[in-house]
Enzyme design. Structure first.
Site, PDB file in Angstrom:
ATOM      1  N   CYS A   1     114.452  60.672  39.573  1.00  0.00           N
ATOM      2  CA  CYS A   1     114.274  61.574  38.447  1.00  0.00           C
ATOM      3  C   CYS A   1     113.408  60.845  37.441  1.00  0.00           C
ATOM      4  O   CYS A   1     112.969  59.736  37.704  1.00  0.00           O
ATOM      5  CB  CYS A   1     115.617  61.912  37.838  1.00  0.00           C
TER       6      CYS A   1
ATOM      7  N   TRP B   1     115.581  65.652  39.956  1.00  0.00           N
ATOM      8  CA  TRP B   1     115.393  66.062  41.339  1.00  0.00           C
ATOM      9  C   TRP B   1     116.760  65.881  41.990  1.00  0.00           C
ATOM     10  O   TRP B   1     117.234  64.768  42.134  1.00  0.00           O
ATOM     11  CB  TRP B   1     114.350  65.178  42.015  1.00  0.00           C
TER      12      TRP B   1
ATOM     13  N   ASN C   1     118.922  57.840  36.546  1.00  0.00           N
ATOM     14  CA  ASN C   1     118.076  58.024  37.713  1.00  0.00           C
ATOM     15  C   ASN C   1     118.655  57.162  38.816  1.00  0.00           C
ATOM     16  O   ASN C   1     118.927  55.988  38.573  1.00  0.00           O
ATOM     17  CB  ASN C   1     116.657  57.571  37.337  1.00  0.00           C
ATOM     18  N   GLY C   2     118.896  57.725  40.008  1.00  0.00           N
ATOM     19  CA  GLY C   2     119.454  56.931  41.093  1.00  0.00           C
ATOM     20  C   GLY C   2     120.753  57.538  41.589  1.00  0.00           C
ATOM     21  O   GLY C   2     121.017  58.723  41.386  1.00  0.00           O
TER      22      GLY C   2
ATOM     23  N   LYS D   1      99.768  66.924  55.295  1.00  0.00           N
ATOM     24  CA  LYS D   1      99.155  67.497  54.084  1.00  0.00           C
ATOM     25  C   LYS D   1      99.298  69.013  54.093  1.00  0.00           C
ATOM     26  O   LYS D   1      99.675  69.620  53.099  1.00  0.00           O
ATOM     27  CB  LYS D   1      97.658  67.155  53.989  1.00  0.00           C
TER      28      LYS D   1
ATOM     29  N   GLU E   1     103.035  70.161  53.615  1.00  0.00           N
ATOM     30  CA  GLU E   1     103.727  69.955  52.342  1.00  0.00           C
ATOM     31  C   GLU E   1     103.192  70.812  51.207  1.00  0.00           C
ATOM     32  O   GLU E   1     103.951  71.168  50.321  1.00  0.00           O
ATOM     33  CB  GLU E   1     103.754  68.466  51.950  1.00  0.00           C
TER      34      GLU E   1
ATOM     35  N   LYS F   1     107.420  63.145  43.829  1.00  0.00           N
ATOM     36  CA  LYS F   1     106.402  62.124  44.090  1.00  0.00           C
ATOM     37  C   LYS F   1     107.013  60.793  44.504  1.00  0.00           C
ATOM     38  O   LYS F   1     106.525  60.138  45.400  1.00  0.00           O
ATOM     39  CB  LYS F   1     105.548  61.954  42.826  1.00  0.00           C
TER      40      LYS F   1
END
Ligand code: M6R
Length: 607
Positions: A2, A74, A100-101, A484, A487, A602
């Site tokens: 995140c 995310w 985050n994690g 590519k 996605e 990402k």
């Protein structure tokens, strides 16, 4: 995976937090939220979806507080929803946390806290942190955070605010990136430098096991035990506008067009007429003589770059190479020891599985070389040697310039190993270097034909299945081409070794299954053409890619894209360009969200 941002200073926090989160959206974007301290009250605003939704929620009449934290999520634990969005509070709304994690032992901690009477609002692991703080607090904010850090297991970067400590942010990291921005009378904390570049270029890059206490007066860094740590200020040289779209409709298109420069930058200072200089890699002939095997370990696109690296290293340096997906590597007891060279490839340098593989390899005594794009990333700091790719920040989820510069990194490493081992004659190294120097201009030649690819892409707008085929290095590039397309356009695309089709897959070929056939490798060209004929005989429409000057392919396919003349080993850097452009224009034609495809992020910092 995140994005986190925090601010303390004299300016109104919310616009700074939202601006930072916009730069971090590529880390995850299913929900977002901010929390500020206002009149001894924690005020939280959250929303599901992209940041515009949070901006709408905040409206114009937001709090004027000068301290706050923000998060873009995310989902890992708990589906994307408003209640699961960060920040998270304890029962009394005394503490508020962004994280985050993953907290691995959160279920047992949650049970323990529920037993003690805590009431949980969300399904997240993060909320456990806020309730633990409430439980542990005995008049010392930092002490309570330290106690929490000793209780939890997992990977995290977190920032905490306390309602009755209105001038303090406390943050900590373990296995998840975090930086502290040093402004003039104001401070920032973020999971990525990009988030704070509009405000400062001076940062501390936190190491694993570090905690930081930030007040308006300054920043104190310590380990989890409370021993103070001295940090060096890192001066960010790259430009904030470099991370913006620069006139292109999407980051992906901008990044595709940045490839000639990225490739030039990556070779800068590393090539003499017939010699490769890799200052960051310090392998002597004696050390190399001890190496009997190479492992390349990476995920996704970076793994595809590794597949090309295998052929180059085997061909040029005569060392056997295995290429492994990082999430598989350490779960099958790899045969790695001090005689193994492990090459980890990672654009972000923060991918959890790649990092875990790096650590596993080091534990087993291997020498680890990293190929990464991010200076200061965890991978770059933990590897023995680092080859940086100088692609600049890559924002689009779909990797383009990261991939081609990783391929270049593989070329440089392959040549370097061959040079040290003496397995390639100097003239041959000189020839490859000459060809490599021409690559950026040849990439530009292909980019200049983007209009033709855009036309071609229109015929793909309604396609639901497609195949990419090729042999040898073309097969490796086919895998990247199919990833590519999948996605960003959500078309089902598969890459096949061209000779393998008739062992099952040919059954799927019909007139509605276009095939993209890569035939740039001269030693297997005839064989590939036989495979092209097999799909043509099943009525497939075929787009062929072959080297310039080869007039024969046009007789076997419906459309040919010519790849500028180069050595077969360097051809992947060129062949992928039309495939990137095709995916981009197909995605646009299908109305997909090019830069932020659904379900993806990402930077994948969870396993
Ligand atoms: O940052 P990394 O290179 O370690 O990321 C690994 C993959 O997640 C990444 O290459 C991913 O497959 C691409 N962004 C897809 O285009």
């Amino acid at each position: 995976m995140c994005g986190i941002v925090g601010y303390i200073g004299k300016q109104v926090a919310i616009p700074i937090l939202v601006d930072g989160l916009k730069k971090l959206e590529y880390r995850g974007y299913d929900s977002a939220g901010v929390a500020v301290l206002d009149c001894e009250k924690i005020v939280v605003s959250k929303s599901v979806g992209k940041l515009v939704a949070l901006e709408e929620e905040l409206g114009q009449a937001y709090s004027q507080s000068c301290i706050g934290i923000g998060h873009t999520r995310w989902a890992t634990h708990g589906r994307p929803s408003q209640v699961n969005a960060h920040p998270h509070c304890d029962c009394k709304q005394d503490f508020v946390v962004v994280h985050n994690g993953i907290i691995e032992n959160y279920l047992e901690l949650k049970d323990m806290l529920i037993e003690k009477g805590h009431k949980f609002a969300s399904e997240t692991d993060t909320e456990v942190l806020a309730h633990l703080l409430e439980d542990y607090y005995e008049g010392d904010f930092e002490g309570a955070v330290r106690k929490v850090l000793k209780t939890i297991r997992g990977s995290y970067a977190m920032v905490v605010l306390r309602r009755l400590d209105p001038n303090k942010l406390v943050a900590a990291r373990k296995d998840s990136p975090m930086v502290v921005g040093l402004g003039d009378g104001e401070f920032f904390v973020a999971s990525d430098i990009t988030a704070i570049l509009n405000y400062t270029r001076k940062v501390y890059i936190l190491d694993d096991g570090e905690m930081v206490v930030i007040t308006e007066d300054g920043v104190k860094v310590s380990d989890f035990e409370g021993n103070s740590r001295t940090k060096e200020v890192y001066d960010v040289k790259w430009d904030a506008v470099a991370a913006e779209k620069g006139g292109y409709e999407h980051f992906m298109l901008k990044e595709i067009h940045e490839q000639p420069k990225a490739l030039k930058d990556t070779m800068l200072g590393r090539l003499e007429e017939d010699k490769v200089i890799l200052q960051e890699v310090d392998l002597t002939l004696e050390e190399l003589a001890q190496i009997n095997k190479v492992y390349i370990v990476a995920c996704g696109t970076a793994w595809h770059a590794g597949l090309v690296g295998k052929t180059l290293i085997e061909r040029w340096a005569h060392l056997p190479v295995e290429v492994d997906i990082a999430s598989e590597f350490r779960y099958r007891s790899p045969l790695v020891d001090k005689h193994t060279l492990v090459v980890v490839v990672s654009q972000s340098g923060e991918t959890a599985d790649t990092l875990a593989a790096l650590r596993e390899a080091k534990n087993r005594g291997a020498r680890v070389v990293a190929v990464t794009n991010v200076v200061g990333s965890t991978v770059s700091r933990e590897a023995h040697d680092v080859i940086f790719t100088w692609a600049g920040p890559e924002i689009a989820v779909a990797s383009t310039k990261a991939y081609t510069t990783q391929l270049e990194g593989m070329v440089l490493l392959g040549l370097y190993l061959a040079q040290v081992k003496g397995t390639l004659p100097t003239e041959k190294i000189g020839e490859i270097i000459t060809a490599l120097k021409r690559i950026p201009a040849q990439v530009q030649e292909l980019l200049d034909q983007a209009g033709l690819i855009e036309e071609l892409a229109k015929s793909f707008a309604k396609v639901e299945n497609t195949f990419f085929i090729g042999r040898s290095l073309d097969w490796a590039v086919a895998m990247e081409g199919s990833l590519k397309l999948k996605e960003i356009s959500y078309i089902h695309a598969e890459a096949y070794a061209a000779g393998e089709l008739k062992h099952g897959t040919l059954a799927l070929i019909t007139e509605n299954t276009p095939v993209i056939a890569l035939a740039t490798q001269r030693d297997v060209y005839e064989k590939t053409i036989s495979n092209v004929k097999e799909v043509k005989a099943r009525d497939a429409k075929v787009i062929g890619l072959t080297y310039a000057g080869n007039t024969s392919m046009a007789k076997s396919v419906d459309h040919v894209i010519y790849i500028p003349e180069t050595m077969d080993e360097l051809s992947p850097i060129l062949t992928v360009i039309p495939l990137q452009l095709l995916s981009y224009y197909v995605s646009v034609a299908r109305g997909c969200d090019v830069d932020k495809p659904r379900n993806l992020a990402k930077s994948v910092t969870v396993e």
